[in-house]
Design a protein around this motif. Structure first.
Motif, short mmCIF file in Angstrom:
data_model
loop_
_atom_site.label_atom_id
_atom_site.label_comp_id
_atom_site.label_asym_id
_atom_site.label_seq_id
_atom_site.Cartn_x
_atom_site.Cartn_y
_atom_site.Cartn_z
N ILE A 47 -9.28 8.01 -14.13
CA ILE A 47 -8.14 8.11 -13.21
C ILE A 47 -6.92 7.48 -13.88
N ALA A 48 -5.82 8.24 -13.95
CA ALA A 48 -4.60 7.70 -14.55
C ALA A 48 -3.81 6.94 -13.49
N PHE A 49 -3.44 5.69 -13.81
CA PHE A 49 -2.60 4.91 -12.89
C PHE A 49 -1.70 3.99 -13.71
N ASP A 50 -0.57 3.59 -13.11
CA ASP A 50 0.41 2.73 -13.79
C ASP A 50 0.02 1.27 -13.66
N HIS A 51 0.17 0.51 -14.73
CA HIS A 51 -0.05 -0.94 -14.65
C HIS A 51 0.56 -1.55 -15.90
N ASP A 52 0.93 -2.83 -15.79
CA ASP A 52 1.44 -3.49 -16.99
C ASP A 52 1.11 -4.98 -16.94
N CYS A 53 1.94 -5.80 -16.29
CA CYS A 53 1.74 -7.26 -16.39
C CYS A 53 0.53 -7.75 -15.62
N ARG A 54 0.18 -7.08 -14.56
CA ARG A 54 -0.94 -7.46 -13.69
C ARG A 54 -0.78 -8.86 -13.10
N GLU A 55 0.45 -9.33 -12.98
CA GLU A 55 0.65 -10.59 -12.28
C GLU A 55 1.80 -10.50 -11.27
N GLY A 56 2.11 -9.27 -10.90
CA GLY A 56 3.04 -9.07 -9.77
C GLY A 56 4.51 -9.21 -10.07
N ILE A 57 4.90 -9.14 -11.34
CA ILE A 57 6.33 -9.31 -11.62
C ILE A 57 6.98 -8.14 -12.35
N CYS A 58 6.20 -7.17 -12.83
CA CYS A 58 6.83 -6.14 -13.66
C CYS A 58 7.26 -4.90 -12.90
N GLY A 59 6.60 -4.60 -11.80
CA GLY A 59 6.97 -3.43 -11.01
C GLY A 59 6.35 -2.13 -11.50
N ALA A 60 5.37 -2.23 -12.40
CA ALA A 60 4.76 -1.00 -12.92
C ALA A 60 3.69 -0.45 -11.98
N CYS A 61 2.89 -1.32 -11.40
CA CYS A 61 1.79 -0.79 -10.58
C CYS A 61 2.33 -0.23 -9.28
N SER A 62 1.60 0.73 -8.75
CA SER A 62 2.07 1.40 -7.54
C SER A 62 0.88 1.62 -6.60
N LEU A 63 0.56 2.82 -6.24
CA LEU A 63 -0.55 3.25 -5.40
C LEU A 63 -0.33 3.02 -3.91
N VAL A 64 -0.48 4.10 -3.17
CA VAL A 64 -0.49 4.01 -1.71
C VAL A 64 -1.96 3.95 -1.31
N ILE A 65 -2.35 2.80 -0.76
CA ILE A 65 -3.75 2.55 -0.45
C ILE A 65 -3.94 2.59 1.06
N ASN A 66 -4.76 3.52 1.52
CA ASN A 66 -4.95 3.75 2.96
C ASN A 66 -3.60 3.84 3.69
N GLY A 67 -2.68 4.55 3.08
CA GLY A 67 -1.38 4.81 3.72
C GLY A 67 -0.35 3.72 3.52
N GLU A 68 -0.73 2.59 2.92
CA GLU A 68 0.24 1.51 2.73
C GLU A 68 0.51 1.27 1.25
N PRO A 69 1.79 1.30 0.84
CA PRO A 69 2.12 1.02 -0.56
C PRO A 69 1.65 -0.38 -0.96
N HIS A 70 1.02 -0.51 -2.08
CA HIS A 70 0.46 -1.77 -2.58
C HIS A 70 -0.65 -2.32 -1.67
#
Lengths: 221, 257
Positions: B52-75
């Protein structure tokens, strides 16, 4: 000219104009309600008020012109913005969720459409008096009799009350939201503006709905 | 724990996508949501399937790369967190989890859960900057800024440009993002020379990108991982109104357009 583009063409200008026309229409609704409540003062007083309104002449036509302009603009923007908003998300979510948007705010289009249908009927019913032969047969100056006859029909009364519920729901979001659109957001101010929508909605619903209910219960006859 | 994922799969920007059911087995409840996807991808790879392709980078909540709408809610369901800060303990064993990309015409899907957020870059480039002359920097203390202004500007400056506001908005409007950028610079002395042209240009660009309009439902504020308030949208509205009246009379030293 540029200012005109900014008002009609931009997302910020459009929402301000939406708020402005909405508040103008709300002002009309409240004025209309205060006039209607004169029904409780009796046939003579109410008919005198209705006659007084009719004899305002130029002033009446100015008010009508302003009201119609606000109405047309509000409707035009609603259609334009709704089309743009639908186009902005062509693929819907498979799993839809709402975090904090109020029910009223999510159904502005639906309550608006119901009110549009109501306004068409309302004008035909009370202003042009073409909905039934009994109403057409009444004396032209007797507005009181028109109201009593109209609301003696439970179906008509039911539709009026339903439309008032839609109007109240619309105002519950719209009135509070207008202040945000104008950029009026402040801790102290929000205490008032957040409650203003629900308060206006409550007054409008109870005030307008009380009239058909009173007619059906025989309090106004 | 085991979870059943319903994931949007789409080969490329042109392909037609669809939701696909993928089982996630033996997931640690202490893993983050992205680590869970990593685990699932390992399994997919071992079976010779496309991860599955998904965006990610810093993985500590500061870069803004990760996204995903999970069960209808962003993040996802937690308040004020990004997807990378979301942990599997927020879900139940055996739960069905819907994972979808940000949905907006202006954010086209590139692949699976990855969307193109260049529209935000173009809005930023339209006016979200301050012009600074070259040379040695002036002493920081030469520019006094009131504490409450600095705090308010910082509240807006925490925006990481992830796009959750657009994803959450019922109209796919980026008002909160644009407002945060406009507000941040309008509150600081460095932002004053371009104060009017900035808000006009950024709002114009927002419109051009094909985003929706704001209807004050405040879903953006609730979904924002940085808890940015809609107060900034009100400020942007004021800024826009002010600039609309002032734009015909450019300031001295500013040629206008």
């Amino acid at each position: 000219m540029k200012l005109c583009d900014r008002v009609f063409g931009s997302p910020v200008g459009a929402k301000m104009l939406m708020a402005l026309t909405g508040l103008m229409l709300t002002g009309f609704v409240l004025a209309h309600l205060s006039g209607n409540l004169l029904l409780y003062a009796g046939q003579e007083k109410f008919n005198a008020y209705a006659h007084g309104l009719q004899s305002l002449g130029l002033l009446l036509w100015l008010a009508r012109g302003g009201l119609l302009t606000a109405f047309v603009l509000h409707l035009y923007l609603a259609i334009k913005l709704t089309i743009e908003n639908k186009a902005a998300r062509p693929v819907p979510y498979a799993h839809e969720a709402t975090i904090q948007a109020s029910l009223a705010s999510r159904h502005m289009v639906h309550t608006g459409l119901l009110m549009f249908a109501f306004i068409v009927y309302h004008l035909a019913h009370f202003t042009f008096r073409v909905t039934s032969p009994e109403i057409e047969a009444l004396t032209p100056g007797d507005a009181y009799a028109v109201v009593v006859l109209g609301f003696s029909n439970p179906v008509v009364s039911g539709f009026y009350i339903l439309a008032m519920a839609a109007l109240a729901t619309h105002l519950r979001h719209g009135v509070s939201s207008a202040f945000q659109s104008f950029g009026l957001y402040h801790g102290n101010l929000n205490v008032v503006t957040d409650k203003l929508g629900p308060i206006v909605a409550g007054i409008v619903f109870v005030g307008f709905s009380s009239i058909p209910v009173s007619v059906l219960l025989g309090c106004i006859k | 724990m085991d979870v059943t994922l319903h994931v949007w799969r789409q080969k490329n920007a042109k392909a037609k996508g669809a939701m696909e059911v993928i089982e996630g087995k033996d997931i640690s409840e202490h893993s983050s949501f992205l680590e869970m996807l990593d685990t699932v991808n390992e399994t997919l790879l071992s079976k010779g399937q496309e991860p599955i392709a998904f965006d990610h980078d810093c993985r500590e909540g500061i870069c803004g790369a990760c996204s995903l709408v999970i069960n209808g809610e962003p993040h996802g369901p937690e308040y004020g967190t990004t997807t990378c800060q979301l942990h599997m303990r927020s879900f139940k064993n055996g739960q069905h989890i819907f994972i979808e990309p940000w949905r907006a015409k202006a954010f086209p899907v590139i692949r699976d859960l990855v969307v193109d957020r260049e529209a935000f870059d173009r809005i930023q480039q339209a006016g979200g900057f301050v012009s600074v002359n070259v040379g040695s920097p002036q002493d920081a203390n030469c520019l006094p800024i009131a504490k409450q202004d600095a705090d308010k500007a910082f509240d807006a400056a925490v925006c990481i440009g992830c796009g959750a506001c657009v994803a959450a908005c019922k109209n796919a409007s980026p008002m909160l993002f644009v407002a945060a950028k406009v507000s941040q610079l309008a509150l600081l002395p460095q932002g004053q020379p371009e104060r009017e042209s900035r808000v006009l240009a950024m709002v114009d660009q927002m419109k051009k990108e094909g985003f929706g309009n704001c209807s004050n439902q405040y879903e953006c504020e609730a979904a924002c991982p940085k808890e940015i308030s809609v107060e900034h949208i009100a400020r942007m509205n004021r800024e826009y109104l002010r600039a609309s009246f002032l734009e015909e009379a450019p300031k001295a030293g500013h040629g206008g357009d």
